[in-house]
Design an enzyme around this catalytic site. Structure first.
Site, PDB file in Angstrom:
ATOM      1  N   HIS A 121       7.575   2.744  35.397  1.00 27.92           N
ATOM      2  CA  HIS A 121       6.468   2.266  36.120  1.00 27.92           C
ATOM      3  C   HIS A 121       5.158   3.304  35.444  1.00 27.92           C
ATOM      4  O   HIS A 121       5.236   4.237  35.911  1.00 27.92           O
ATOM      5  CB  HIS A 121       6.285   2.309  37.710  1.00 27.92           C
TER       6      HIS A 121
ATOM      7  N   LYS B  16      10.983 -10.031  35.300  1.00 27.78           N
ATOM      8  CA  LYS B  16      11.610  -8.951  36.417  1.00 27.78           C
ATOM      9  C   LYS B  16      11.928  -9.796  37.761  1.00 27.78           C
ATOM     10  O   LYS B  16      10.911 -10.278  38.246  1.00 27.78           O
ATOM     11  CB  LYS B  16      10.852  -7.915  36.748  1.00 27.78           C
TER      12      LYS B  16
ATOM     13  N   HIS C 229      13.049   1.392  31.424  1.00 27.44           N
ATOM     14  CA  HIS C 229      12.497   0.621  32.658  1.00 27.44           C
ATOM     15  C   HIS C 229      11.655   1.800  33.399  1.00 27.44           C
ATOM     16  O   HIS C 229      12.089   2.960  33.678  1.00 27.44           O
ATOM     17  CB  HIS C 229      13.655   0.552  33.761  1.00 27.44           C
TER      18      HIS C 229
ATOM     19  N   ASP D  15      13.098   4.766  35.484  1.00 31.04           N
ATOM     20  CA  ASP D  15      12.520   4.304  36.818  1.00 31.04           C
ATOM     21  C   ASP D  15      11.456   5.343  37.197  1.00 31.04           C
ATOM     22  O   ASP D  15      11.132   5.371  38.282  1.00 31.04           O
ATOM     23  CB  ASP D  15      13.566   4.135  37.743  1.00 31.04           C
TER      24      ASP D  15
ATOM     25  N   HIS E  97      16.062  -5.972  40.157  1.00 33.00           N
ATOM     26  CA  HIS E  97      16.183  -5.124  41.283  1.00 33.00           C
ATOM     27  C   HIS E  97      17.349  -5.627  41.976  1.00 33.00           C
ATOM     28  O   HIS E  97      16.949  -6.467  42.757  1.00 33.00           O
ATOM     29  CB  HIS E  97      14.923  -4.834  41.747  1.00 33.00           C
TER      30      HIS E  97
HETATM   31  C1  NCD Z   1       9.399   1.894  42.315  1.00 35.92           C
HETATM   32  C2  NCD Z   1       8.140   1.979  42.356  1.00 35.92           C
HETATM   33  O1  NCD Z   1       7.510   2.912  43.199  1.00 35.92           O
HETATM   34  O2  NCD Z   1       7.244   1.142  41.884  1.00 35.92           O
HETATM   35  N1  NCD Z   1      10.127   2.630  43.234  1.00 35.92           N
HETATM   36  C3  NCD Z   1      11.524   3.103  43.369  1.00 35.92           C
HETATM   37  O3  NCD Z   1      11.751   3.778  44.302  1.00 35.92           O
HETATM   38  N2  NCD Z   1      12.088   2.961  42.278  1.00 35.92           N
HETATM   39  C4  NCD Z   1       9.665   0.576  42.492  1.00 35.92           C
HETATM   40  C5  NCD Z   1      11.362   0.177  41.953  1.00 35.92           C
HETATM   41  O4  NCD Z   1      11.552  -0.041  40.829  1.00 35.92           O
HETATM   42  O5  NCD Z   1      12.083  -0.337  42.892  1.00 35.92           O
HETATM   43 ZN    ZN Z   2      11.660   0.771  39.072  1.00 42.63          ZN
END
Ligand code: NCD
Ligand code: ZN
Length: 344
Positions: A15, A98, A13, A246, A135
């Site tokens: 971004h 997701k 997981h 994350d 989520h």
């Molecule tokens: C994530 C993001 O910035 O895209 N932020 C976070 O605090 N984890 C989004 C997410 O995974 O909830």
């Molecule tokens: Zn995330």
């Protein structure tokens, strides 16, 4: 022990963002991980096979030549997602879809407001053997932010899991004892990822002595009994729990702000942060399962066939990283020492 060699890990997981940011985020992750589940919360979100494949090509273009790395693509469920979207996505090689409850987190405005309406989509996912990544937070304004994960499990997730028993579900970035217990008691179709920040910190690290915006992420850090429950979960060595950083970069000025963004950027130190934590818990021998075997086994993908080595060497996480656009970002655990380093 001064050296630890494990099957090469994956990040289940994260971004990467898009555009110029990929030149920063993709090499950071490919440094250590062979695969990563890439979140679809771009603006606009990645909602179908075509968008996922185009995004995949942009990510691939940012992989350094010497690195062996495969992005695993996901699509974002909205109120408009159809059965056909799932069938097409599966055919194109998309691994998972997701579920963001609308308004739950960064760029989730397009997300789902009525979960029941998605039942035909969940059914198609179960048929296609596509994973559901969740989520797990409700977003109703009267529910306290610290209770949102627990309430989501009680009011939403339990029902999805009951109604679609063959659907594989990953409850992402879990933060509470309630989530640990739910996952541990559920069938083998239900698993969870755990981030470094939720293992290493609790809400005191967010709020005591001043607000610490770089420790703000969603779901928000909880009280220490919940941190303890997450630590206990990894101590069991249960294959239901695995690595998902994350890692979620936001520029420094967007976090150090009157309304700071949620997300911790941990990619450059990800495996080291977990190693540091596992060593403190006296379970460094369980790192390989958590980082390298539980994830692929649950996803039904082969384990990586090479290894990485960590050396016992203290180093300090940098205070700042300069982004390709010239602005800066403060990495998670900036200025702190970790006790293991990836051998390159
Ligand atoms: C994530 C993001 O910035 O895209 N932020 C976070 O605090 N984890 C989004 C997410 O995974 O909830
Ligand atoms: Zn995330």
């Amino acid at each position: 022990m001064n050296e630890l060699t494990i099957i090469a890990p994956d990040d289940w997981h994260l971004h990467f963002r898009d555009g110029d940011m990929l030149k920063e985020t993709v090499p950071a992750t490919a440094r250590c991980f062979r695969r990563a589940i890439v979140m679809p919360n771009l603006v606009p979100p990645v909602v179908n096979a075509q968008m996922a494949m185009e995004y995949k090509s942009r990510i691939e273009a940012a992989i350094p030549a010497e690195q062996n790395f495969t992005p695993l693509m996901t699509i974002y469920l909205t109120n408009e997602t159809t059965k056909q979207d799932i069938i097409d996505a599966k055919k194109a090689g998309v691994i998972a879809a997701k579920l963001y409850p609308a308004g739950a987190t960064t760029n989730s405005d397009a997300a789902v407001s009525q979960l029941d309406a998605l039942n035909p989509v969940f059914e198609a996912m179960a048929e296609q053997d596509m994973l559901l990544l969740v989520h797990g937070e409700v977003t109703e304004s009267h529910i306290d932010i610290f209770d949102r994960e627990k309430v989501f499990i009680e009011q939403k997730l339990q029902k999805i899991v009951q109604d679609f028993p063959s659907l594989r579900v990953v409850l992402e970035h879990i933060t509470t004892k309630d989530a640990v217990e739910f996952v541990a008691q559920s069938s083998d179709k239900i698993a969870a990822t755990i981030t470094p920040q939720h293992l290493l910190l609790n809400r005191n690290d967010l709020l005591v002595g001043g607000i610490r915006p770089h420790n703000f992420c969603l779901p928000v850090l909880k009280r220490n009994i919940h941190q303890q429950a997450l630590q206990d979960a990894v101590v069991t060595g249960s294959s239901k729990f695995f690595l998902g950083t994350d890692s979620a970069p936001h520029e420094k000025h967007r976090k150090e702000s009157a309304c700071g963004c949620a997300g911790c950027y941990s990619a450059w130190s990800a495996i080291e942060l977990y190693a540091h934590c596992f060593e403190e818990l006296g379970i460094i021998d369980k790192l390989e399962g958590f980082a390298s075997t539980h994830g692929p086994d649950f996803y039904g993908l082969p384990r990586n066939n090479d290894t990485v080595t960590l050396i016992k060497e203290a180093w300090k996480i940098p205070d700042e990283i300069t982004l390709p656009n010239g602005s800066s970002i403060v990495p998670f655990f900036a200025g702190e020492k970790v006790s293991w380093k990836l051998k390159i």
